[in-house]
Design an enzyme around this catalytic site. Structure first.
Site, PDB file in Angstrom:
ATOM      1  N   ASP A  28       2.050   3.092  -6.202  1.00 42.07           N
ATOM      2  CA  ASP A  28       3.269   3.345  -6.959  1.00 42.07           C
ATOM      3  C   ASP A  28       4.278   4.102  -6.121  1.00 42.07           C
ATOM      4  OD1 ASP A  28       4.951   3.364  -9.176  1.00 42.07           O
ATOM      5  OD2 ASP A  28       4.101   5.218  -9.969  1.00 42.07           O
ATOM      6  N   ASN A  30       7.228   2.471  -4.611  1.00 39.94           N
ATOM      7  CA  ASN A  30       7.993   1.664  -3.654  1.00 39.94           C
ATOM      8  C   ASN A  30       9.489   1.668  -3.958  1.00 39.94           C
ATOM      9  OD1 ASN A  30       5.580   0.937  -2.448  1.00 39.94           O
ATOM     10  ND2 ASN A  30       5.446  -1.040  -3.482  1.00 39.94           N
ATOM     11  N   ARG A  32      11.329   3.869  -5.720  1.00 40.19           N
ATOM     12  CA  ARG A  32      11.957   5.178  -5.504  1.00 40.19           C
ATOM     13  C   ARG A  32      12.091   5.474  -4.009  1.00 40.19           C
ATOM     14  NH1 ARG A  32       8.068   8.401  -9.225  1.00 40.19           N
ATOM     15  NH2 ARG A  32       7.042   6.375  -9.251  1.00 40.19           N
ATOM     16  N   ARG A  41      15.188  -2.396  -3.603  1.00 38.60           N
ATOM     17  CA  ARG A  41      13.792  -2.195  -3.997  1.00 38.60           C
ATOM     18  C   ARG A  41      12.853  -3.089  -3.195  1.00 38.60           C
ATOM     19  NH1 ARG A  41      12.555   0.333  -8.754  1.00 38.60           N
ATOM     20  NH2 ARG A  41      10.795  -1.077  -9.105  1.00 38.60           N
ATOM     21  N   HIS A  45       9.057  -2.475  -1.343  1.00 35.65           N
ATOM     22  CA  HIS A  45       7.829  -3.259  -1.477  1.00 35.65           C
ATOM     23  C   HIS A  45       7.323  -3.722  -0.103  1.00 35.65           C
ATOM     24  CE1 HIS A  45       7.920  -3.121  -5.766  1.00 35.65           C
ATOM     25  NE2 HIS A  45       9.078  -3.736  -5.850  1.00 35.65           N
ATOM     26  N   ASN A  76       4.439  -6.341 -15.010  1.00 34.86           N
ATOM     27  CA  ASN A  76       5.437  -6.409 -13.936  1.00 34.86           C
ATOM     28  C   ASN A  76       6.297  -7.667 -13.964  1.00 34.86           C
ATOM     29  OD1 ASN A  76       3.416  -4.695 -11.405  1.00 34.86           O
ATOM     30  ND2 ASN A  76       4.864  -3.885 -12.900  1.00 34.86           N
ATOM     31  N   ARG A  79      10.087  -7.341 -14.601  1.00 38.48           N
ATOM     32  CA  ARG A  79      11.032  -6.889 -13.583  1.00 38.48           C
ATOM     33  C   ARG A  79      11.999  -8.024 -13.207  1.00 38.48           C
ATOM     34  NH1 ARG A  79       7.667  -2.957  -9.405  1.00 38.48           N
ATOM     35  NH2 ARG A  79       6.906  -1.511 -11.000  1.00 38.48           N
ATOM     36  N   ARG A 196      -3.470   8.210  -7.547  1.00 37.98           N
ATOM     37  CA  ARG A 196      -2.146   7.759  -7.968  1.00 37.98           C
ATOM     38  C   ARG A 196      -1.084   8.511  -7.184  1.00 37.98           C
ATOM     39  NH1 ARG A 196       0.500   5.259 -13.209  1.00 37.98           N
ATOM     40  NH2 ARG A 196       2.502   4.918 -12.230  1.00 37.98           N
ATOM     41  N   ARG A 202      -0.322   9.182 -15.053  1.00 39.03           N
ATOM     42  CA  ARG A 202      -0.790   8.304 -16.124  1.00 39.03           C
ATOM     43  C   ARG A 202      -1.606   7.177 -15.508  1.00 39.03           C
ATOM     44  NH1 ARG A 202       4.825   7.556 -15.945  1.00 39.03           N
ATOM     45  NH2 ARG A 202       5.467   5.552 -15.050  1.00 39.03           N
ATOM     46  N   SER A 204      -1.495   3.824 -16.501  1.00 41.35           N
ATOM     47  CA  SER A 204      -0.732   2.581 -16.422  1.00 41.35           C
ATOM     48  C   SER A 204      -1.594   1.323 -16.588  1.00 41.35           C
ATOM     49  CB  SER A 204       0.052   2.509 -15.105  1.00 41.35           C
ATOM     50  OG  SER A 204       1.047   3.517 -15.076  1.00 41.35           O
TER      51      SER A 204
END
Length: 248
Positions: A28, A30, A32, A41, A45, A76, A79, A196, A202, A204
């Protein structure tokens, strides 16, 4: 024998002879990571895919038995189409390169999730990777693709229900093992440690059944910046915990 038996000097001491058998990672951060750099974005990735390559190779080198990563969830698909397409393109690129190098690296790969919605070419690459992997022993990397924990459990329960109806069996006969062996991870030990990155705290929808007694490690490091050293920090932290499984 693992190639790296010593942690870097600034790392906590890691006992490489008593590693967790199964480590799972929610990849998690990528988006940001890219946003902080003024990049699209998709660039995040791409950077995350390189991190995955590094960590998967290192997992084999230090002697992990299983590494499971959350690559693409059932949610996902919501998105933007451009971002989904970029993720699938990166996976295709990775698998093509992996197939070329599998004989050298001998890293086994498996896929957890419903692959049917994927492009036929990508599904075929997944199957080729699975077939080649059957020849190898050692570290197995499980890629969760179009995967969701609730979906996984629902599929397992439906399969049991259909079989029980055909056989005229009673619901009371269903055991935890009946469910476990029908999961995508059937036959694989549950994760000892789930990591994480990104600062989120969380699960997820990741390995909901399998993580009942997993230890969690959360870090603010975004996935593209996740390093071998950060993996060792997580393992060192895990090795100082007492796992009681509900006991005293």
């Amino acid at each position: 024998m693992p190639l790296f038996r010593k942690a870097p000097s600034d790392m906590p001491e890691v006992d490489f002879d008593h590693l967790p058998a199964h480590v799972a990672i929610i990849m998690d951060g990528n988006g940001r990571w890219a946003k902080r750099r003024g990049l699209p974005r998709t660039a995040g990735h791409a950077a995350g895919a390189e991190t995955f390559r590094t960590i998967a190779t290192y997992a084999k080198e230090i002697g992990l038995d299983y590494l499971t990563v959350y690559a693409f969830s059932t949610e996902n698909w919501k998105r933007p189409a451009e971002e989904v397409s970029a993720i699938m393109g990166l996976l295709k690129k990775y698998l093509l390169e992996a197939i070329e190098k599998m004989e050298r690296d001998r890293v086994k790969m498996e896929f957890f999730g419903d692959l049917s919605p994927l492009h036929p070419e990508l599904r075929e690459l997944c199957e080729r990777t699975r077939e080649i992997s059957k020849r190898y022993e050692g570290c197995q990397v499980n890629i969760c693709l179009n995967y969701g924990g609730r979906d996984e459990i629902t599929r397992a329960v439906r399969e049991i229900a259909a079989q029980w109806m055909q056989q005229g069996r009673e619901p009371e006969e269903i055991t935890e093992e009946d469910i476990s062996r029908r999961l995508f991870s059937g036959g694989i030990p549950d994760p000892d440690l789930i990591i994480r990155p990104s600062g989120e705290v969380r699960t997820s929808n990741f390995l909901l059944w399998q993580s009942a007694y997993s230890e969690y490690y959360f870090t603010d490091v975004l996935w593209p910046d996740f390093s071998k050293e950060e993996l060792l920090r997580a393992i060192a932290d895990y090795q100082h915990r007492s796992r009681r499984y509900g006991g005293v």
